[in-house]
Every structure is written in structure tokens, then in C-alpha cells.
Design a protein around this motif. Structure first.
Motif, PDB file in Angstrom:
ATOM      1  N   TRP A  99       0.747  -1.135   0.318  1.00 23.11           N
ATOM      2  CA  TRP A  99      -0.086   0.170   0.067  1.00 23.11           C
ATOM      3  C   TRP A  99       0.850   1.329  -0.091  1.00 23.11           C
ATOM      4  CZ3 TRP A  99      -5.320   0.349  -0.341  1.00 23.11           C
ATOM      5  CH2 TRP A  99      -6.056  -0.913  -0.112  1.00 23.11           C
ATOM      6  N   GLY A 100       2.247   1.255  -0.405  1.00 18.60           N
ATOM      7  CA  GLY A 100       2.930   2.497  -0.457  1.00 18.60           C
ATOM      8  C   GLY A 100       3.804   2.832   0.661  1.00 18.60           C
ATOM      9  N   THR A 101       4.424   3.994   0.587  1.00 21.70           N
ATOM     10  CA  THR A 101       5.484   4.288   1.476  1.00 21.70           C
ATOM     11  C   THR A 101       5.169   4.553   3.027  1.00 21.70           C
ATOM     12  OG1 THR A 101       5.424   6.598   0.764  1.00 21.70           O
ATOM     13  CG2 THR A 101       7.033   5.253  -0.290  1.00 21.70           C
ATOM     14  N   ALA A 102       4.077   5.153   3.208  1.00 24.66           N
ATOM     15  CA  ALA A 102       3.546   5.116   4.494  1.00 24.66           C
ATOM     16  C   ALA A 102       3.085   3.742   5.294  1.00 24.66           C
ATOM     17  CB  ALA A 102       2.406   6.217   4.797  1.00 24.66           C
ATOM     18  N   HIS A 103       2.501   3.049   4.305  1.00 26.46           N
ATOM     19  CA  HIS A 103       2.339   1.496   4.987  1.00 26.46           C
ATOM     20  C   HIS A 103       3.743   1.024   5.114  1.00 26.46           C
ATOM     21  CE1 HIS A 103       1.299  -2.625   3.435  1.00 26.46           C
ATOM     22  NE2 HIS A 103       1.019  -2.634   4.676  1.00 26.46           N
ATOM     23  N   ALA A 104       4.793   1.197   4.249  1.00 27.64           N
ATOM     24  CA  ALA A 104       6.125   0.602   4.671  1.00 27.64           C
ATOM     25  C   ALA A 104       6.559   1.110   5.895  1.00 27.64           C
ATOM     26  CB  ALA A 104       7.128   0.905   3.426  1.00 27.64           C
ATOM     27  N   VAL A 105       6.399   2.446   6.307  1.00 25.73           N
ATOM     28  CA  VAL A 105       6.708   3.050   7.461  1.00 25.73           C
ATOM     29  C   VAL A 105       6.049   2.076   8.402  1.00 25.73           C
ATOM     30  CG1 VAL A 105       6.871   5.116   8.902  1.00 25.73           C
ATOM     31  CG2 VAL A 105       7.737   5.149   6.669  1.00 25.73           C
ATOM     32  N   MET A 106       4.883   2.205   8.453  1.00 23.40           N
ATOM     33  CA  MET A 106       4.140   1.490   9.530  1.00 23.40           C
ATOM     34  C   MET A 106       4.514  -0.041  10.029  1.00 23.40           C
ATOM     35  SD  MET A 106       0.193   2.559   8.104  1.00 23.40           S
ATOM     36  CE  MET A 106      -0.518   1.266   9.241  1.00 23.40           C
ATOM     37  N   SER A 107       5.079  -0.767   8.957  1.00 25.60           N
ATOM     38  CA  SER A 107       5.497  -2.124   9.213  1.00 25.60           C
ATOM     39  C   SER A 107       6.672  -2.092  10.070  1.00 25.60           C
ATOM     40  CB  SER A 107       5.812  -2.803   7.627  1.00 25.60           C
ATOM     41  OG  SER A 107       4.812  -2.435   6.905  1.00 25.60           O
ATOM     42  N   ALA A 108       7.256  -0.984  10.394  1.00 22.66           N
ATOM     43  CA  ALA A 108       8.363  -0.948  11.349  1.00 22.66           C
ATOM     44  C   ALA A 108       8.216  -0.450  12.573  1.00 22.66           C
ATOM     45  CB  ALA A 108       9.356   0.014  10.763  1.00 22.66           C
ATOM     46  N   LYS A 109       6.682  -0.388  13.039  1.00 22.70           N
ATOM     47  CA  LYS A 109       6.150   0.215  14.146  1.00 22.70           C
ATOM     48  C   LYS A 109       6.637  -0.755  15.536  1.00 22.70           C
ATOM     49  CE  LYS A 109       1.654  -1.914  13.974  1.00 22.70           C
ATOM     50  NZ  LYS A 109       1.714  -2.878  15.275  1.00 22.70           N
ATOM     51  N   ASP A 110       6.859  -1.885  15.323  1.00 17.12           N
ATOM     52  CA  ASP A 110       7.547  -2.816  16.590  1.00 17.12           C
ATOM     53  C   ASP A 110       8.964  -2.688  16.700  1.00 17.12           C
ATOM     54  OD1 ASP A 110       4.743  -3.287  17.205  1.00 17.12           O
ATOM     55  OD2 ASP A 110       4.732  -5.092  15.770  1.00 17.12           O
ATOM     56  N   LYS A 111       9.424  -2.260  15.682  1.00 17.75           N
ATOM     57  CA  LYS A 111      11.061  -2.166  15.757  1.00 17.75           C
ATOM     58  C   LYS A 111      11.593  -0.932  16.360  1.00 17.75           C
ATOM     59  CE  LYS A 111      11.512  -6.290  13.251  1.00 17.75           C
ATOM     60  NZ  LYS A 111      12.068  -7.615  13.955  1.00 17.75           N
ATOM     61  N   ILE A 112      11.133   0.217  16.329  1.00 16.47           N
ATOM     62  CA  ILE A 112      11.531   1.571  16.405  1.00 16.47           C
ATOM     63  C   ILE A 112      10.965   2.193  17.776  1.00 16.47           C
ATOM     64  CG2 ILE A 112      12.038   3.811  15.604  1.00 16.47           C
ATOM     65  CD1 ILE A 112      12.345   2.403  12.795  1.00 16.47           C
ATOM     66  N   ASN A 113      11.779   2.485  18.817  1.00 19.38           N
ATOM     67  CA  ASN A 113      11.126   3.208  20.050  1.00 19.38           C
ATOM     68  C   ASN A 113      11.930   4.772  20.246  1.00 19.38           C
ATOM     69  OD1 ASN A 113       9.176   0.944  20.963  1.00 19.38           O
ATOM     70  ND2 ASN A 113      11.285   0.108  20.887  1.00 19.38           N
ATOM     71  N   GLU A 114      12.672   4.917  19.164  1.00 17.14           N
ATOM     72  CA  GLU A 114      13.538   6.266  19.343  1.00 17.14           C
ATOM     73  C   GLU A 114      13.409   7.210  18.090  1.00 17.14           C
ATOM     74  OE1 GLU A 114      14.880   3.292  17.480  1.00 17.14           O
ATOM     75  OE2 GLU A 114      14.992   3.017  19.499  1.00 17.14           O
ATOM     76  N   PRO A 115      13.700   8.350  18.032  1.00 14.80           N
ATOM     77  CA  PRO A 115      13.471   9.110  16.956  1.00 14.80           C
ATOM     78  C   PRO A 115      14.425   8.432  15.709  1.00 14.80           C
ATOM     79  CG  PRO A 115      14.216  10.722  18.759  1.00 14.80           C
ATOM     80  CD  PRO A 115      14.147   9.165  19.188  1.00 14.80           C
ATOM     81  N   PHE A 116      13.741   8.867  14.673  1.00 12.00           N
ATOM     82  CA  PHE A 116      14.344   7.998  13.584  1.00 12.00           C
ATOM     83  C   PHE A 116      14.159   8.872  12.241  1.00 12.00           C
ATOM     84  CE2 PHE A 116       9.827   6.907  13.398  1.00 12.00           C
ATOM     85  CZ  PHE A 116       9.497   6.526  12.236  1.00 12.00           C
ATOM     86  N   CYS A 117      14.995   8.439  10.979  1.00  7.87           N
ATOM     87  CA  CYS A 117      15.194   9.105   9.788  1.00  7.87           C
ATOM     88  C   CYS A 117      14.647   7.960   8.839  1.00  7.87           C
ATOM     89  CB  CYS A 117      16.347   9.588   9.505  1.00  7.87           C
ATOM     90  SG  CYS A 117      16.903   9.930   7.964  1.00  7.87           S
ATOM     91  N   VAL A 118      13.718   8.479   7.841  1.00  4.82           N
ATOM     92  CA  VAL A 118      13.269   7.479   6.546  1.00  4.82           C
ATOM     93  C   VAL A 118      13.983   7.986   5.598  1.00  4.82           C
ATOM     94  CG1 VAL A 118      11.237   6.971   5.374  1.00  4.82           C
ATOM     95  CG2 VAL A 118      11.011   7.073   7.855  1.00  4.82           C
ATOM     96  N   ILE A 119      14.607   6.957   4.896  1.00  2.95           N
ATOM     97  CA  ILE A 119      15.078   7.204   3.404  1.00  2.95           C
ATOM     98  C   ILE A 119      14.850   6.065   2.443  1.00  2.95           C
ATOM     99  CG2 ILE A 119      17.194   8.372   4.724  1.00  2.95           C
ATOM    100  CD1 ILE A 119      18.749   5.827   3.609  1.00  2.95           C
ATOM    101  N   ASN A 120      14.950   6.356   1.101  1.00  5.89           N
ATOM    102  CA  ASN A 120      14.821   5.217   0.072  1.00  5.89           C
ATOM    103  C   ASN A 120      16.066   4.736  -0.067  1.00  5.89           C
ATOM    104  OD1 ASN A 120      12.023   6.258  -0.252  1.00  5.89           O
ATOM    105  ND2 ASN A 120      12.567   7.588  -1.977  1.00  5.89           N
TER     106      ASN A 120
END
Length: 303
Positions: A99-120
């Protein structure tokens, strides 16, 4: 304070490129574009990298990155797939791609608990962008104050076809007022008459070369996962019968700004982005990397 995480979007199928460009070689010793991003991130002080991939890519990605990054940065993986139940949606919708790039970010919700940067995975951003984003994530970021790296559209084009960019409106204070995903941006004309345009509903609109755009280089807190989870079910419901609909990252900050949930600092950079959308882009990327090595920006062998 916990060091920020780098989230790499690497689940795309590269339909216009024709192969799995996430692991294609561009450096003199087989380095991928991701290798250069991770090298810059390590130098800037990031503590972990999380790859968003499709499950079927896992063995290839692990063979490419796990051993070389061991002891240099923590590595983890999250998978983008068609299972909607983990986002609270109890239905099955047939699609040929997620479902696209925001769906991809959501897929990491259980892996990240700190500030983070998203890149391609397939974009080369340069050391300046990682240094500026690391500084922001370490010193400024909060749930109500996030960021994107603002590239000039003229520094992000391909000579070989159309590109997609998040086109930004920026306030006098340097904050994003809106960001709109434009999926059909290209050059028109030749020589002095060449200009940048985007096409929407078969109408062409000019874009100033200095227009700030998002290259999916974002600085977030985990609060972004909550907003995605709130908006995604409605998006799926409204687009259940549209196999081409995509839940893009820019729509989330745009929503947050317009609803007073956060502001987004547009961190300016004059760096020239380069990436691989089309096969013809590859030699250009290789030439750019060779030049940066010659200038001493990167060592001949990264890892």
C-alpha cells in the motif's frame, strides 16, 4: 540519550529499473547505494538501521549487509506485506503490490522506539543530509516538531523519464505548510527552453527549479506510527477497489500540519541528489560516486 535509527525503505520491486536495484552494484567494490547511505549515517552518529523489505528478499538482503555491518551498526529487518490485520483491519483485499511508502513505515512500528530518519534505498543523499538530520534528531525533534530534508527539484531530476516527488510549500519561518505527492514530473523542451513540469489530469504545470521537494528523507518520532494507524483504515476503506492507490508518506505530515498536530522543519540542502529510477541512470550514479571518491569524500572501499 539513545542514538537515532535509520529506516531504509527497500521493499519496492523497481518496475521501471528492471531489476532489484536495492542490491545492485554502483561502487568500485560492488557497493550498493544503501552502503553509502549507511556509511554516512554511521559517521553522523546513527545507532541502528532497520530495513523495510519484502519477506522474499530477506536472504538476499542479509547476505549483502549482515556480515559487512557487524560491529559497525545494529541491523534489523521489518517486512511489508499484504496482511492488514496487524493494522487493525479485518479484511482481505487483493493487490499486486503493498500500500505504499507510509504503509512501509507502519510496518516498522514494532522495531523502533526512538527518533528515526526515513530514506529510500535507491536514493543517494550525501553526507550533508545525514549530518543535518542527525543533529536535528539529537537536539530538536519532539512529537510536535519533526522534519524533512528539502532538496531543490532541479537537483533531483532524471534525464530519462518521469519522477515522483513530494512538492513542498514552505513558510517564511522555514516550516512545511503542505506537501503534495506529484507522481509525474519530467523535463519538457530542449536547451534554454527546457523546463520542469508535472502532469495532473492531462494538464501540465510548471515547477520552479528551486522548489523544495521531499525525497522521502524524513525525521520522525514514533508518534508518526500512531497517526498512520489512525488514518490507514479509512484510506483502505476508501480505496479498496483501487489497486493503484498508495498510502504515501507525505500525506501523513501534511495531515498533521493541517490539523495542528505538529510542525515540520524543512532542512535546506543544496546537495545534488542522484538515484536510479531507470537503467540509463546507473552509469551517471557510478560516475558521481567515482568523482566523490576522487575528491576524498568516501574511501575507495567502504566496509
Amino acid at each position: 540519550m539513545k542514538r537515532p535509527t535509520l529506516l531504509v525503505l527497500a521493499a519496492g520491486m523497481a518496475s521501471r529499473y528492471g531489476s532489484l536495484k536495492q542490491v545492485d552494484s554502483f561502487g568500485p567494490h560492488g557497493e550498493t547505494i544503501i552502503d553509502y547511505s549507511i556509511y554516512d549515517a554511521i559517521r553522523a552518529g546513527f545507532g541502528k538501521v532497520v530495513f523495510i523489505i519484502r519477506k522474499e528478499f530477506e536472504d538476499v538482503m542479509r547476505s549483502k549487509f549482515d556480515e559487512k555491518l557487524k560491529g559497525k551498526i545494529e541491523v534489523d529487518y521489518a517486512f511489508q506485506d499484504f496482511d492488514l490485520t496487524k493494522f487493525g483491519i479485518d479484511k482481505v483485499i487483493e493487490r499486486t503490490k503493498p500500500w505504499g511508502t507510509a504503509h512501509a513505515v507502519m510496518s516498522a512500528k514494532d522495531k523502533i522506539n526512538e527518533p528515526f530518519c526515513v530514506i529510500n534505498a535507491d536514493d543517494f543523499y550525501g553526507a550533508d543530509a545525514f549530518e543535518k538530520m542527525a543533529k536535528f534528531l539529537n537536539e530538536e525533534v519532539k512529537d510536535s516538531h519533526m522534519a524533512l530534508m528539502g532538496f531543490e527539484i532541479g537537483n533531483t531530476m532524471s534525464d530519462y523519464g518521469y519522477v515522483s516527488r513530494g512538492v513542498c510549500e514552505v513558510s517564511p519561518e522555514g516550516n512545511m505548510e503542505s506537501v503534495t505527492e506529484r507522481t509525474n514530473i519530467y523535463y519538457k523542451g530542449e536547451g534554454e527552453n527546457r523546463k520542469i513540469v508535472f502532469n495532473e489530469n492531462d494538464v501540465e504545470y510548471d515547477l520552479d527549479p528551486k522548489t523544495r521537494v521531499s525525497m522521502n528523507f524524513w525525521g520522525f518520532t514514533p508518534r508518526i506510527f500512531d497517526i498512520c494507524m489512525e488514518l490507514f483504515p479509512t484510506f483502505v476503506e476508501e480505496n479498496a477497489d483501487n489497486p493503484k492507490a498508495e498510502f504515501f508518506i507525505p500525506s501523513i505530515p501534511d495531515y498533521m500540519v493541517k490539523h495542528g498536530l505538529a510542525d515540520f522543519k524543512v532542512i535546506p540542502t543544496s546537495s545534488k541528489w542522484f538515484g536510479v529510477t531507470y537503467p540509463e541512470d546507473k552509469p551517471i550514479v557510478q560516475e558521481n560516486i567515482t568523482a566523490l571518491i576522487a575528491q576524498g569524500v568516501y574511501p575507495d572501499k567502504l566496509f
